[in-house]
Design an enzyme around this catalytic site. Structure first.
Site, PDB file in Angstrom:
ATOM      1  N   LYS A  80       0.861  -1.181   0.000  1.00 15.76           N
ATOM      2  CA  LYS A  80       0.000   0.000   0.000  1.00 15.76           C
ATOM      3  C   LYS A  80       0.900   1.235   0.000  1.00 15.76           C
ATOM      4  CE  LYS A  80      -3.970   1.943   2.561  1.00 15.76           C
ATOM      5  NZ  LYS A  80      -4.875   1.744   3.724  1.00 15.76           N
ATOM      6  N   SER A 155      -9.762   1.708   2.696  1.00 14.65           N
ATOM      7  CA  SER A 155      -8.883   2.458   1.837  1.00 14.65           C
ATOM      8  C   SER A 155      -7.818   1.610   1.135  1.00 14.65           C
ATOM      9  CB  SER A 155      -8.192   3.558   2.643  1.00 14.65           C
ATOM     10  OG  SER A 155      -7.366   2.988   3.646  1.00 14.65           O
ATOM     11  N   SER A 179      -9.972  -0.617   6.892  1.00 12.62           N
ATOM     12  CA  SER A 179      -9.391  -0.492   5.555  1.00 12.62           C
ATOM     13  C   SER A 179      -8.669  -1.715   5.016  1.00 12.62           C
ATOM     14  CB  SER A 179      -8.436   0.687   5.506  1.00 12.62           C
ATOM     15  OG  SER A 179      -9.177   1.855   5.348  1.00 12.62           O
TER      16      SER A 179
HETATM   17  N1  GLN Z   1     -13.197   4.183   6.111  1.00  9.10           N
HETATM   18  C1  GLN Z   1     -12.588   4.575   7.345  1.00  9.10           C
HETATM   19  C2  GLN Z   1     -12.159   6.002   7.259  1.00  9.10           C
HETATM   20  O1  GLN Z   1     -12.421   6.591   6.286  1.00  9.10           O
HETATM   21  C3  GLN Z   1     -11.445   3.663   7.667  1.00  9.10           C
HETATM   22  C4  GLN Z   1     -10.251   3.962   6.902  1.00  9.10           C
HETATM   23  C5  GLN Z   1      -9.087   3.140   7.297  1.00  9.10           C
HETATM   24  O2  GLN Z   1      -9.235   2.108   7.946  1.00  9.10           O
HETATM   25  N2  GLN Z   1      -7.897   3.626   6.974  1.00  9.10           N
HETATM   26  O3  GLN Z   1     -11.576   6.549   8.132  1.00  9.10           O
END
Ligand code: GLN
Length: 486
Positions: A80, A155, A179
């Site tokens: 990532k 994400s 995410s």
């Molecule tokens: N969707 C969540 C957010 O927008 C989690 C994102 C993540 O786990 N990095 O914060």
């Protein structure tokens, strides 16, 4: 032949490499070829490091030829793009870091490099890991290999899509509120968020420091254990890193579920859950019962507050972490005649809309007069959420639940409605607030043919029992064998 190689799981690749049935260079070339031919349709990769990957592959080959190396020597992985990689640009999917080349490796990358793994490149994500769809990327959205009109989740959507589409043998992602698990669920792969502090965060670009964890996205549960073995363990460079020694996670596979208590949280079913998701998860619970597990209903009464608590805590921490991008130290600098203007121009042009929204909200909740009403209150409710889990784990070894309320949604469906987007994290964020580990494992498909994941949660450092249950479930079913027609 090359296409076939790319289909293999990390464990299968590892065994072929160890037996010298395939060479790291041949394998890496097969993946690079497939990425060049196919990634145009998905946009999973932000940066493909052909030269670097081939150099690592040649080194791995030399090691294996000397009879050295370990299970990941020569294994082609995707990272990532918020993990710092020495000499390889790390963008966080943001304009502000578009040309940032770190002078060091994140601890996880350094460990994998030492093991002889091959880094194919850096994969797409929501900017600064803020999002649930991988649409908030300065490099354009990633598409779901099961249906290219749909989001891959976020994400870590690039990681999940790359694994599902055979564009890497396995990948690393990060999970602040879901995410890793949510995109794994939407792309039909396995994704593990380890216990907070189990994997070093050194060199992970910070989003919300009390919630962030790095973890594997893989084709099988065994692969996740294999990858966690390589990255888990204490790191003196991360002050939140746990001292407890990391066990051999592969040893947790193949154990029997007889008499094991699996808690089913009442609050994770019912209203708002898509009927296909509910049916797939309930069928999965029956499978677990058929394997000898005892299902017990449990309650996590503070679940209703999780989304509100999470978005106060995460945005507050994000606003503080992102203060460092001021045009002075890193990457992009906005055009300006004086210092104040430079800050404003850099941050206005460098950050995308969602990141700016979160910085503003986070700054607001931390400001004098509001801190007690928001951040302190959220932290107090966070403790109640953690205690809900502590009480549940008094009664059972793991919990089983859905990962996300719906299968993958369509591109742009929620893009203009941040609140609806935030609600897609409802079943994953409590886990980060409590600091406990959780995995997503494929458990079925919607009527439209989109993958659905089962979430299995454990107490702190409960990764072994999570792996035991997830592996037994996987071996008893064949959802993970179905591949997207991509
Ligand atoms: N969707 C969540 C957010 O927008 C989690 C994102 C993540 O786990 N990095 O914060």
């Amino acid at each position: 032949m090359a296409e076939e190689l790319c289909r293999l799981s990390l464990s299968e690749v590892s065994s072929l490499l160890a037996r010298r049935r395939v060479s790291p260079v041949e394998l890496t070339e097969a993946y690079l070829h497939r990425i060049a031919a196919r990634d145009g349709d998905l946009n999973a990769y932000i940066t493909v490091d052909e030269a670097g990957a081939l150099a690592q592959a040649r080194e791995a080959e030399a090691r294996l030829a000397r009879g050295e190396g370990g299970p990941l020597t020569g294994a082609p992985l995707a990272l990532k793009d918020l993990l710092a990689t020495h000499g390889l640009r790390t963008t966080c999917a943001s304009r502000i870091l578009e040309n940032f080349v770190p002078p060091y490796d994140a601890t996880v990358c350094a460990r994998l490099r030492r093991e002889g793994a091959v880094f194919l490149g850096k994969v797409n994500m929501d900017e600064f890991a803020m999002g649930s769809s991988t649409e908030h990327s300065a490099f354009g959205p990633t598409r779901n290999p099961w249906n290219r009109e749909c989001i891959p989740g976020g994400s870590s959507g690039g990681s999940a899509a790359a694994v599902a589409a055979d564009l890497c043998a396995a990948a690393l992602g990060s999970d602040t509120g879901g995410s890793i698990r949510q995109p794994a669920s939407h792309c039909g792969v396995v994704g593990l968020k380890p216990t907070y502090g189990r994997v070093s965060r050194f060199g992970l670009v910070a989003y919300a420091s009390s919630l962030d964890q790095i973890g594997p996205l893989t084709k099988t549960v065994r692969d996740a254990a294999l990858l966690l073995n390589a990255i888990a363990g204490h790191d003196p460079r991360d002050s939140t890193s746990l001292l407890a020694p990391a066990p051999d996670y592969l040893a947790a596979l193949g154990r029997d579920l007889a008499g094991l208590k699996v808690g089913v949280p009442r609050e994770y079913f019912g209203e708002g859950v898509d009927p296909d998701v509910e049916a797939a998860v309930k069928a999965a619970l029956n499978t677990l019962a058929g394997l000898g597990a005892d299902l017990v209903e449990v309650s996590l009464p503070h679940t209703a507050y999780a989304v509100a608590v999470y978005y106060v805590v995460a945005m507050a921490e994000a606003s503080s972490n992102l203060a460092r991008y001021d045009g002075v130290k890193y990457g992009f600098r906005g055009p300006a005649g004086n210092l104040r203007e430079m800050y404003a121009q850099t941050r206005t042009r460098g950050f995308g809309e969602e990141v700016r929204r979160r910085i503003m909200l986070g700054t607001y909740t931390l400001s004098a007069g509001y801190y007690d009403a928001y951040y302190r209150k959220a932290s107090q409710v966070r403790t109640l959420i953690r205690r809900d889990f502590e009480a549940a784990f008094q009664r059972c070894a793991v919990l089983a639940a859905p990962v996300a309320p719906t299968p993958a949604f369509r591109l742009e469906e929620k893009l203009d409605d941040p609140l609806t987007m935030y609600l897609s994290d409802i079943f994953t964020i409590s886990v980060n607030l409590a600091g406990i580990p959780g995995i997503s494992v494929p458990c079925g498909f919607s009527a439209a043919g989109l993958p659905i994941g089962l979430q299995i949660l454990g107490p702190p450092l409960g990764e072994p029992q999570i792996f035991t249950v997830a592996h037994a479930f996987e071996q008893a079913t064949d959802h993970h064998r179905r591949r997207p027609e991509f």
